[in-house]
Design a protein around this motif. Structure first.
Motif, mmCIF file in Angstrom:
data_model
loop_
_atom_site.group_PDB
_atom_site.id
_atom_site.type_symbol
_atom_site.label_atom_id
_atom_site.label_comp_id
_atom_site.label_asym_id
_atom_site.label_seq_id
_atom_site.Cartn_x
_atom_site.Cartn_y
_atom_site.Cartn_z
ATOM 1 N N THR A 127 0.773 -1.295 -0.027
ATOM 2 C CA THR A 127 0.244 -0.048 0.010
ATOM 3 C C THR A 127 0.970 1.178 -0.013
ATOM 4 O O THR A 127 2.089 0.968 0.161
ATOM 5 N N TYR A 185 -0.649 0.224 -3.994
ATOM 6 C CA TYR A 185 -2.346 0.451 -4.011
ATOM 7 C C TYR A 185 -2.695 1.543 -2.730
ATOM 8 O O TYR A 185 -2.071 1.927 -1.895
ATOM 9 N N SER A 187 -5.081 1.690 -0.352
ATOM 10 C CA SER A 187 -5.751 0.859 0.598
ATOM 11 C C SER A 187 -5.452 -0.494 0.827
ATOM 12 O O SER A 187 -4.944 -1.185 -0.002
ATOM 13 N N GLU A 189 -7.541 -2.625 1.831
ATOM 14 C CA GLU A 189 -8.644 -3.562 0.970
ATOM 15 C C GLU A 189 -8.163 -3.769 -0.437
ATOM 16 O O GLU A 189 -8.517 -4.896 -0.980
ATOM 17 N N GLU A 190 -7.763 -2.790 -1.304
ATOM 18 C CA GLU A 190 -7.347 -2.709 -2.577
ATOM 19 C C GLU A 190 -6.387 -3.920 -2.765
ATOM 20 O O GLU A 190 -6.135 -4.715 -3.553
ATOM 21 N N GLU A 193 -7.621 -7.339 -2.279
ATOM 22 C CA GLU A 193 -8.131 -8.068 -3.384
ATOM 23 C C GLU A 193 -7.060 -8.409 -4.559
ATOM 24 O O GLU A 193 -7.319 -9.362 -5.119
ATOM 25 N N ALA A 194 -6.220 -7.504 -4.751
ATOM 26 C CA ALA A 194 -5.316 -7.719 -5.791
ATOM 27 C C ALA A 194 -4.449 -8.855 -5.478
ATOM 28 O O ALA A 194 -3.877 -9.908 -6.347
#
Length: 252
Positions: A127, A185, A187, A189-190, A193-194
């Motif tokens: 991140t 990223y 966040s 969360e992103e 997911e990635a």
């Protein structure tokens, strides 16, 4: 994590082995947790139900704050010092020898030995909060054990820059430009997911091909068992220096 106790755990989802470590002191890692982490990585490498590994840490703010400060200040002889600094060496070597790709999931700041762990992954995603720092020179030592792994990713120029400028956090975008992080990223969360999509997609590939590729990527590091042990000895000697002892007293 509700009881806030240190842990290392392996969770397998869709053939991805998620290895997570945690310590309440900003994920700074004492010797017993490092030993457990090295063993967990080695075991996951042999586990036929795991095709790809993700290395992550618990908590939100810090990926890894390096070695345990409480253990560091209690070192009083070279032998103990070498054992202490061998902790991260053993984890890095376990990652290097693991026949499976290890994806790094770096959600926050990482310092010292933590930069070594991130550097020893095969593919590292982060991140924007994942600033990095090699702070060892601040206490009169140096990033000797993690140096080979960090240099392998950042190059000698990048590694020496952050090793000498030991007070500065270098931003995640800098680490991406230098080749440590593949993507940054906005966040956690992103990022999660990635990481999930990327890791699960890798599981569709030929495991033998990935094993051979990993061996190719790490070619030239066959001497790291002895090299990192030698580096641990240097740190174990320097931690007993008057400079370091006086510095640690101030921190204490």
């Amino acid at each position: 994590m509700s009881d806030n106790k240190p842990y290392v755990k392996l969770t397998i989802e869709n053939e991805v082995g998620y290895i997570e470590f945690y310590h309440p002191a900003h994920n700074s890692l004492p010797g017993d947790i490092l030993a457990e982490l090295a063993k967990t990585i080695t075991d996951a490498g042999k586990n036929e139900s795991v095709k790809v590994i993700v290395l992550k840490s618990g908590g939100d703010r810090t990926f890894c704050a390096g070695a345990s400060f409480n253990e560091l200040i209690n070192i009083n002889d070279e032998a103990t010092g070498k054992v202490f600094f061998s902790g991260f060496a053993n984890v890095i070597n376990a990652m290097r020898k693991c026949p499976k790709f290890i994806i790094g999931r770096i959600q926050g700041k990482t310092v010292g030995g933590g930069v070594g762990l991130a550097s020893a992954t095969d593919y590292c995603m982060a991140t924007k909060y994942a600033a990095i720092k090699l702070s060892e020179l601040n206490v009169g030592i140096g990033p000797f054990v993690v140096g080979p792994a960090v240099e392998r990713k950042l190059g000698l120029s990048g590694m020496s820059q952050i090793a000498i400028d030991a007070n500065t956090f270098y931003p995640a975008d800098w680490a991406k430009e230098k080749g440590l992080f593949t993507q940054v990223y906005q966040s956690t969360e992103e990022l999660d997911e990635a990481v999930k999509i990327f890791a699960e997609n890798l599981c569709n590939y030929n495991t033998e091909a990935m094993k051979e590729m990993k061996s190719m990527f790490w070619k030239g590091t066959e001497n790291w068992d002895s090299l990192l042990a030698e580096r641990a000895s240097i740190s174990g000697r320097l931690v007993l220096s008057d400079f370091t002892k006086e510095t640690l007293k101030r921190f204490k």
